[in-house]
Scaffold this motif. Structure first.
Motif, PDB file in Angstrom:
ATOM      1  N   SER A 156      59.253  55.010   6.086  1.00 11.66           N
ATOM      2  CA  SER A 156      58.535  55.987   6.932  1.00 11.66           C
ATOM      3  C   SER A 156      57.895  57.056   6.058  1.00 11.66           C
ATOM      4  CB  SER A 156      59.494  56.657   7.923  1.00 11.66           C
ATOM      5  OG  SER A 156      60.140  55.708   8.719  1.00 11.66           O
ATOM      6  N   LEU A 157      58.629  57.489   5.039  1.00 10.12           N
ATOM      7  CA  LEU A 157      58.102  58.545   4.174  1.00 10.12           C
ATOM      8  C   LEU A 157      56.952  58.024   3.309  1.00 10.12           C
ATOM      9  CD1 LEU A 157      61.470  60.271   3.291  1.00 10.12           C
ATOM     10  CD2 LEU A 157      59.645  61.151   4.736  1.00 10.12           C
ATOM     11  N   ARG A 158      57.068  56.790   2.840  1.00 15.43           N
ATOM     12  CA  ARG A 158      55.953  56.210   2.072  1.00 15.43           C
ATOM     13  C   ARG A 158      54.696  56.141   2.952  1.00 15.43           C
ATOM     14  NH1 ARG A 158      56.637  53.569  -2.712  1.00 15.43           N
ATOM     15  NH2 ARG A 158      54.925  52.148  -2.250  1.00 15.43           N
ATOM     16  N   LEU A 159      54.894  55.703   4.184  1.00 16.88           N
ATOM     17  CA  LEU A 159      53.753  55.618   5.104  1.00 16.88           C
ATOM     18  C   LEU A 159      53.146  56.996   5.361  1.00 16.88           C
ATOM     19  CD1 LEU A 159      54.477  53.342   8.196  1.00 16.88           C
ATOM     20  CD2 LEU A 159      52.673  53.085   6.497  1.00 16.88           C
ATOM     21  N   ALA A 160      54.022  57.988   5.550  1.00 16.69           N
ATOM     22  CA  ALA A 160      53.530  59.339   5.848  1.00 16.69           C
ATOM     23  C   ALA A 160      52.720  59.878   4.669  1.00 16.69           C
ATOM     24  CB  ALA A 160      54.701  60.264   6.168  1.00 16.69           C
ATOM     25  N   ILE A 161      53.173  59.594   3.445  1.00 13.86           N
ATOM     26  CA  ILE A 161      52.401  60.036   2.269  1.00 13.86           C
ATOM     27  C   ILE A 161      51.080  59.271   2.214  1.00 13.86           C
ATOM     28  CG2 ILE A 161      52.401  60.220  -0.252  1.00 13.86           C
ATOM     29  CD1 ILE A 161      55.482  60.410  -0.089  1.00 13.86           C
ATOM     30  N   LEU A 162      51.115  58.005   2.610  1.00 14.04           N
ATOM     31  CA  LEU A 162      49.867  57.237   2.673  1.00 14.04           C
ATOM     32  C   LEU A 162      48.865  57.927   3.613  1.00 14.04           C
ATOM     33  CD1 LEU A 162      48.171  54.639   2.163  1.00 14.04           C
ATOM     34  CD2 LEU A 162      49.355  53.614   4.112  1.00 14.04           C
ATOM     35  N   GLY A 163      49.368  58.434   4.736  1.00 18.09           N
ATOM     36  CA  GLY A 163      48.483  59.142   5.677  1.00 18.09           C
ATOM     37  C   GLY A 163      47.799  60.328   5.011  1.00 18.09           C
ATOM     38  N   ILE A 164      48.548  61.074   4.189  1.00 19.07           N
ATOM     39  CA  ILE A 164      47.946  62.204   3.465  1.00 19.07           C
ATOM     40  C   ILE A 164      46.933  61.675   2.445  1.00 19.07           C
ATOM     41  CG2 ILE A 164      48.404  64.161   1.929  1.00 19.07           C
ATOM     42  CD1 ILE A 164      49.635  64.676   4.595  1.00 19.07           C
ATOM     43  N   GLY A 165      47.304  60.573   1.779  1.00 17.94           N
ATOM     44  CA  GLY A 165      46.398  59.987   0.785  1.00 17.94           C
ATOM     45  C   GLY A 165      45.080  59.545   1.412  1.00 17.94           C
ATOM     46  N   LEU A 166      45.132  59.009   2.627  1.00 16.25           N
ATOM     47  CA  LEU A 166      43.900  58.596   3.311  1.00 16.25           C
ATOM     48  C   LEU A 166      43.017  59.811   3.587  1.00 16.25           C
ATOM     49  CD1 LEU A 166      45.414  56.031   5.855  1.00 16.25           C
ATOM     50  CD2 LEU A 166      43.976  55.500   3.878  1.00 16.25           C
ATOM     51  N   ALA A 167      43.653  60.913   3.988  1.00 16.64           N
ATOM     52  CA  ALA A 167      42.884  62.142   4.243  1.00 16.64           C
ATOM     53  C   ALA A 167      42.282  62.661   2.938  1.00 16.64           C
ATOM     54  CB  ALA A 167      43.786  63.202   4.873  1.00 16.64           C
ATOM     55  N   GLU A 168      43.050  62.587   1.858  1.00 11.98           N
ATOM     56  CA  GLU A 168      42.543  63.049   0.564  1.00 11.98           C
ATOM     57  C   GLU A 168      41.352  62.207   0.109  1.00 11.98           C
ATOM     58  OE1 GLU A 168      43.498  66.177   0.059  1.00 11.98           O
ATOM     59  OE2 GLU A 168      43.726  65.703  -2.061  1.00 11.98           O
TER      60      GLU A 168
END
Ligand code: SF4
Length: 467
Positions: free
Chosen positions: A136-148
Motif C-alpha cells: 500500500s505504501l509503495r503504491l501511495a508513493i507511486l501516486g506522488i511520483g505520478l504527480a511529480e
C-alpha cells in the motif's frame, strides 16, 4: 428546498446513518473473491474469520490496499499517465527523499507495474498483513511520483484571482452553473461567448469546483458540500455537468425543470447559452435574494515563486497546510475556518486547498491558496527546494472525497512528512494494521495521524502545535 419537496444531501446523509460499521473498520472483505462477501465481527461476538480463513488483520490491510489501488488509478487518469510499465523518474528536489524512503519499502524502483501486482495481491488472500501494508505504501508513493512526473516546469509562475460566495448570485442574470470536470476548451469558448454580455448578463458560475480557463478561474458560488443547497435556490438557468459530478445535482435539475447539458455530449458553447437564455426567459421569480456583498476574494498561487509567497505570513516562521474536501461528518467549514484562525494566532502561516480553501476565502482569511489537486505537494516541493521543510509543522486533510486523496495523504506520510486526516480511516478494525502502518511510516521519518471519530478542531490544533 424542503418546502419545495426537494431532498438534498443532508437528508440522504441522515437516512444513511448508521453507515456500514464493518466497512468503516476495514472488516468487510475487499478481495476479488466470488465466495463472499465475508465480514468479521469487530467485537468478537460473531465471525472472527472469513470462509477461506482470512483473519481481521489481513482483511483490514487488504482494505487499505484496495482503497490505495483505486486512488492510484485515479491519479493515473488525472496525470494522463497511460504509459504502462513506465518507471518513475524522480527529479529534484524530492528525488533524494524518494530514493531514501524506497530503501525502507523494498528497494525496487517504482513503476506503474505496481498496479497489476497490487491487483493480483487482491485476487486471493495469501500475503501477510505486513506485506500488504508495505505494498500500500509503495503504491501511495507511486501516486506522488505520478504527480511529480506531471508537474509544471520549475520556472513557471503565475496566480489566478478567485472569488467565492453566494453574492455571485445577486441581481438578475442568465446563470449557468458548472459542476464536475469540464474540458478547458469548452469553458474558454463559453467565456468568449459570454464576455461583455449585458441586459441580461450571462454568468458562468462553478458549484464547488476549481475550474481554470485561460489563466483565470471561474467564480465559485459555494463549496462542494453546499452545491445541492445552492442549486436548489432556483437562481440557475442551466446546469453544465462534467465527469465526477454527484448524481444529486442532475436529479435536482429534473425536479426544478432546469435544462441539463452534459459535457460528454460535446456541446457547443453557443447552443448552451441559447438554451440557458430560453430558460431565463420563462423563469419564475426565485425566493432566494442573496446579498451582493457576500463575496470573498483570494489568490490561487500556481508557480513556484507564487507558492513560496503563499507560504509566508508576516514574521511567521512556521507553516501549516490545511485543506481538503467537505464532509458531512463535520459541520461544513467549521474545521478549516476555526483552525486557520487559531493557527494564525499561534504564529503559523496557513495555506490551503480545495473546499477548505473556499471556506477560508469566504471568511476573508489571509491564507495562501494552493492548486486543488496538488496543493500540499506543490508546497512541499517549494519548501524542499529552499531547504525549509523544517518550517512545515504538518499537513492536515480536513476531509477526503475520493481514494486519490487518501492515497495522496498516505504517500506524503510515506515520503517522511507529518500528515493527519480528520475523518476516520477504515483501519481501526485491526490494531496490528494500525501499528504496522505507524512503524513503516516512522522508519521513513513520516507520520499519519488518524482518528476513530471525526476529529474536533482542538484535537487537530494540538496535533499541529504539540505532536
Ligand atoms: S477472500 Fe475469503 S474472506 Fe474474502 S470473501 Fe472470499 S472467502 Fe470470504
Amino acid at each position: 428546498a424542503s418546502q419545495k419537496g426537494l431532498g438534498l444531501n443532508w437528508e440522504r446523509y441522515e437516512k444513511q446513518q448508521p453507515q456500514d460499521g464493518f466497512l468503516r473498520l476495514g472488516l468487510s472483505c475487499p478481495y476479488g473473491c466470488m465466495q463472499g462477501p465475508c465480514r468479521i465481527d469487530p467485537y468478537g461476538r460473531g465471525a472472527d474469520r472469513g470462509i477461506c480463513g482470512l483473519d481481521r488483520d489481513a482483511m483490514a490491510a487488504a482494505s487499505l490496499l484496495r482503497l490505495t489501488l483505486q486512488g492510484v488509478m485515479e491519479a493515473m487518469h488525472l496525470h494522463r499517465s497511460d504509459h504502462y510499465g513506465a518507471e518513475i523518474a524522480w527529479t529534484a528536489p524530492l528525488d533524494k527523499k524518494a530514493a531514501a524512503v524506497m530503501e525502507k519499502f523494498g528497494g525496487a524502483p517504482l513503476s506503474t507495474r505496481e498496479i497489476i501486482e497490487s491487483a493480483i495481491m487482491l485476487s486471493r488472500p495469501s500475503a501477510t498483513p505486513e506485506a500488504i501494508v508495505r505494498q500500500s505504501l509503495r503504491l501511495a508513493i507511486l501516486g506522488i511520483g505520478l504527480a511529480e512526473a506531471d508537474r509544471k516546469p520549475e520556472n513557471s509562475s503565475g496566480f489566478s484571482d478567485c472569488r467565492a460566495g453566494y453574492g455571485l448570485l445577486a441581481g438578475d442574470a442568465i446563470t449557468i452553473g458548472i459542476a464536475g470536470a469540464i474540458p478547458e476548451a469548452l469553458v474558454r469558448a463559453l467565456m468568449e461567448e459570454t464576455a461583455g454580455s449585458k441586459n441580461p448578463e450571462v454568468r458562468l458560475i462553478s458549484l464547488g469546483d476549481w475550474i481554470p480557463a485561460g489563466g483565470v478561474l471561474l467564480p465559485i458560488v459555494c463549496t462542494s458540500g453546499e452545491a445541492e443547497t445552492t442549486f436548489a435556490s432556483g437562481r440557475f438557468n442551466l446546469l453544465l455537468a462534467g465527469h465526477g459530478i454527484d448524481p444529486g445535482i442532475p436529479a435536482l435539475c429534473t425536479k426544478l425543470k432546469v435544462p441539463l447539458v452534459s459535457s460528454v455530449d460535446n456541446p457547443k458553447a453557443a447552443a448552451i447559452i441559447k438554451q440557458a437564455r430560453a430558460a431565463f426567459d420563462r423563469r419564475t421569480p426565485a425566493s432566494f435574494t442573496p446579498d451582493a456583498t457576500l463575496i470573498g476574494k483570494g489568490r490561487l498561487s500556481l508557480g513556484a515563486v507564487d507558492v513560496e509567497t503563499a507560504l509566508q505570513d508576516g514574521q511567521s516562521s512556521k507553516i501549516a497546510l490545511l485543506g481538503g474536501a467537505d464532509t458531512l461528518l463535520q459541520s461544513l467549514g467549521h474545521l478549516p475556518v476555526e483552525l486557520a484562525k487559531a493557527l494564525r494566532g499561534e504564529n503559523h502561516a496557513v495555506a490551503s486547498w480545495g473546499d477548505a480553501a473556499l471556506w477560508m476565502v469566504k471568511a476573508d482569511l489571509p491564507v495562501g491558496i494552493l492548486e486543488a489537486n496538488e496543493g500540499p505537494l506543490t508546497a512541499v516541493r517549494v519548501l524542499a527546494a529552499k531547504g525549509k521543510l523544517s518550517a512545515l509543522k504538518g499537513i492536515c486533510f480536513t476531509g477526503l472525497k475520493d481514494c486519490r486523496e487518501l492515497a495522496f495523504a498516505l504517500g506524503l506520510a510515506a515520503l517522511g512528512l507529518k500528515v493527519s486526516v480528520a475523518v476516520p480511516l477504515p483501519l481501526w478494525g485491526s490494531e496490528k494494521v494500525c501499528t504496522t502502518l505507524r512503524e513503516n511510516l516512522a522508519a521513513a521519518g513520516g507520520h499519519l495521524t488518524h482518528f476513530d471519530h471525526p476529529a474536533k478542531a482542538d484535537e487537530i490544533l494540538n496535533w499541529f502545535l504539540r505532536s
